[in-house]
Design a protein around this motif. Structure first.
Motif, PDB file in Angstrom:
ATOM      1  N   TYR A  81      35.910  41.034  30.212  1.00 33.54           N
ATOM      2  CA  TYR A  81      36.288  41.762  31.186  1.00 33.54           C
ATOM      3  C   TYR A  81      34.871  42.337  31.893  1.00 33.54           C
ATOM      4  O   TYR A  81      34.122  42.963  31.146  1.00 33.54           O
ATOM      5  CB  TYR A  81      37.056  42.865  30.911  1.00 33.54           C
ATOM      6  CG  TYR A  81      38.503  42.326  30.529  1.00 33.54           C
ATOM      7  CD1 TYR A  81      39.222  40.969  31.068  1.00 33.54           C
ATOM      8  CD2 TYR A  81      39.233  42.863  29.393  1.00 33.54           C
ATOM      9  CE1 TYR A  81      40.142  40.618  30.693  1.00 33.54           C
ATOM     10  CE2 TYR A  81      40.348  42.430  28.811  1.00 33.54           C
ATOM     11  CZ  TYR A  81      41.074  41.248  29.524  1.00 33.54           C
ATOM     12  OH  TYR A  81      42.226  40.549  29.116  1.00 33.54           O
ATOM     13  N   GLN A 108      46.674  41.625  40.284  1.00 29.62           N
ATOM     14  CA  GLN A 108      46.451  40.985  41.483  1.00 29.62           C
ATOM     15  C   GLN A 108      44.970  40.393  41.461  1.00 29.62           C
ATOM     16  O   GLN A 108      43.986  40.893  40.891  1.00 29.62           O
ATOM     17  CB  GLN A 108      46.322  42.150  42.707  1.00 29.62           C
ATOM     18  CG  GLN A 108      45.884  41.942  43.948  1.00 29.62           C
ATOM     19  CD  GLN A 108      45.923  43.152  44.886  1.00 29.62           C
ATOM     20  OE1 GLN A 108      46.621  43.840  44.613  1.00 29.62           O
ATOM     21  NE2 GLN A 108      45.375  42.862  46.214  1.00 29.62           N
ATOM     22  N   THR A 109      44.866  39.340  42.449  1.00 30.13           N
ATOM     23  CA  THR A 109      43.495  38.738  42.293  1.00 30.13           C
ATOM     24  C   THR A 109      42.708  39.306  43.569  1.00 30.13           C
ATOM     25  O   THR A 109      43.390  39.467  44.626  1.00 30.13           O
ATOM     26  CB  THR A 109      43.813  37.064  42.723  1.00 30.13           C
ATOM     27  OG1 THR A 109      44.388  36.771  41.520  1.00 30.13           O
ATOM     28  CG2 THR A 109      42.355  36.534  42.715  1.00 30.13           C
ATOM     29  N   ALA A 111      38.916  39.511  45.657  1.00 31.45           N
ATOM     30  CA  ALA A 111      37.684  38.759  46.266  1.00 31.45           C
ATOM     31  C   ALA A 111      36.436  39.741  46.290  1.00 31.45           C
ATOM     32  O   ALA A 111      36.699  41.073  46.390  1.00 31.45           O
ATOM     33  CB  ALA A 111      37.840  38.054  47.267  1.00 31.45           C
ATOM     34  N   SER A 130      34.710  45.778  45.925  1.00 35.60           N
ATOM     35  CA  SER A 130      34.456  45.043  44.839  1.00 35.60           C
ATOM     36  C   SER A 130      33.280  44.107  44.837  1.00 35.60           C
ATOM     37  O   SER A 130      32.869  43.650  46.063  1.00 35.60           O
ATOM     38  CB  SER A 130      35.917  44.017  44.548  1.00 35.60           C
ATOM     39  OG  SER A 130      35.331  43.248  43.330  1.00 35.60           O
ATOM     40  N   SER A 133      34.588  38.900  41.944  1.00 36.54           N
ATOM     41  CA  SER A 133      36.087  38.296  42.174  1.00 36.54           C
ATOM     42  C   SER A 133      36.584  38.044  40.901  1.00 36.54           C
ATOM     43  O   SER A 133      35.989  37.803  39.949  1.00 36.54           O
ATOM     44  CB  SER A 133      35.639  36.886  42.710  1.00 36.54           C
ATOM     45  OG  SER A 133      34.971  36.951  44.280  1.00 36.54           O
ATOM     46  N   GLY A 134      37.817  38.077  40.932  1.00 38.51           N
ATOM     47  CA  GLY A 134      38.607  38.199  39.812  1.00 38.51           C
ATOM     48  C   GLY A 134      40.072  38.637  39.565  1.00 38.51           C
ATOM     49  O   GLY A 134      40.635  38.775  40.798  1.00 38.51           O
ATOM     50  N   LYS A 135      40.415  39.045  38.799  1.00 35.33           N
ATOM     51  CA  LYS A 135      41.889  39.585  38.496  1.00 35.33           C
ATOM     52  C   LYS A 135      41.915  41.102  38.123  1.00 35.33           C
ATOM     53  O   LYS A 135      41.242  41.124  36.923  1.00 35.33           O
ATOM     54  CB  LYS A 135      42.743  38.533  37.590  1.00 35.33           C
ATOM     55  CG  LYS A 135      44.376  39.069  37.615  1.00 35.33           C
ATOM     56  CD  LYS A 135      44.577  37.864  36.566  1.00 35.33           C
ATOM     57  CE  LYS A 135      46.490  37.867  36.630  1.00 35.33           C
ATOM     58  NZ  LYS A 135      46.990  36.950  35.836  1.00 35.33           N
ATOM     59  N   VAL A 156      38.078  44.117  35.269  1.00 34.24           N
ATOM     60  CA  VAL A 156      38.598  42.844  36.076  1.00 34.24           C
ATOM     61  C   VAL A 156      38.077  41.796  35.128  1.00 34.24           C
ATOM     62  O   VAL A 156      36.927  41.687  34.426  1.00 34.24           O
ATOM     63  CB  VAL A 156      37.606  43.010  37.278  1.00 34.24           C
ATOM     64  CG1 VAL A 156      37.689  41.490  38.141  1.00 34.24           C
ATOM     65  CG2 VAL A 156      37.867  44.082  38.249  1.00 34.24           C
ATOM     66  N   ASP A 157      39.152  40.624  35.154  1.00 33.47           N
ATOM     67  CA  ASP A 157      38.766  39.566  34.517  1.00 33.47           C
ATOM     68  C   ASP A 157      38.180  38.654  35.563  1.00 33.47           C
ATOM     69  O   ASP A 157      38.893  37.970  36.378  1.00 33.47           O
ATOM     70  CB  ASP A 157      40.200  38.845  33.945  1.00 33.47           C
ATOM     71  CG  ASP A 157      40.067  37.673  33.116  1.00 33.47           C
ATOM     72  OD1 ASP A 157      38.716  37.020  32.963  1.00 33.47           O
ATOM     73  OD2 ASP A 157      40.976  37.161  32.571  1.00 33.47           O
ATOM     74  N   SER A 159      37.378  35.408  35.407  1.00 31.30           N
ATOM     75  CA  SER A 159      37.596  34.063  35.294  1.00 31.30           C
ATOM     76  C   SER A 159      38.789  33.511  36.231  1.00 31.30           C
ATOM     77  O   SER A 159      39.325  34.172  36.523  1.00 31.30           O
ATOM     78  CB  SER A 159      38.155  33.667  33.776  1.00 31.30           C
ATOM     79  OG  SER A 159      39.193  34.364  33.245  1.00 31.30           O
TER      80      SER A 159
END
Length: 159
Positions: A81, A108-109, A111, A130, A133-135, A156-157, A159
């Motif tokens: 993360y 939520q994803t 960008a 941000s 980018s991620g989830k 934030v993940d 992947s």
């Protein structure tokens, strides 16, 4: 002197480049020392003898301010993360206004460039965008709570 005034004083001293500032008022003594690695603020408040009041926090610590963009680094407890941190001292808000929806929610994803939150500092609302980018995995700060410089805000993940 309330916590917001103390936070504003810390920001002012950090921007001024002074290495140490001492402020003594009737019932409050504040010493702010800045160094190359960190900034420490010590607040001593005499007990109120006339009217019982809520006491100010005894010690406030903050790191030396750097860039105006959120810093992003790998979280030590879970290296997959990314931690998005606060670029400034202020009050963290998850919504643009009380009647609007949240900027982001867990799951939520996002960008690069998406607004994640706002931080109010000195009556200015700064949108925190941000840099990855991620989830969103976790929101680490409660809405309407004070945050320090470099305090983790989101996980934030990527992947």
């Amino acid at each position: 002197m309330d916590i917001k005034e103390i936070q504003n004083l810390i920001k002012f001293v950090a921007k001024s480049g002074a290495s140490e500032v001492k402020l003594e008022m009737d019932d409050i003594k504040i010493t702010i020392k800045t160094g190359s690695e960190s900034e420490t603020t010590i607040v001593h408040q005499a007990p109120a003898v006339q009217i019982p009041q809520a006491a100010a926090p005894a010690v406030t610590e903050a790191s030396t301010p750097a860039a105006s963009q959120p810093s992003v680094s790998a979280a030590s407890e879970d290296s997959k993360y990314i931690t998005i941190k606060s670029p400034i001292i202020g009050t963290f808000y998850r919504k643009p206004s009380p009647d609007k929806p949240l900027f982001v929610e867990v799951g939520q994803t996002i960008a690069e460039g998406d607004v994640l939150c706002v931080i109010e500092a000195m009556k200015l609302f700064n949108e925190i965008e941000s840099e990855v980018s991620g989830k969103i995995v976790k929101v680490l700060v409660d809405d309407s709570s004070p945050v320090e410089f470099d305090q983790p805000l989101f996980l934030v993940d990527p992947s």
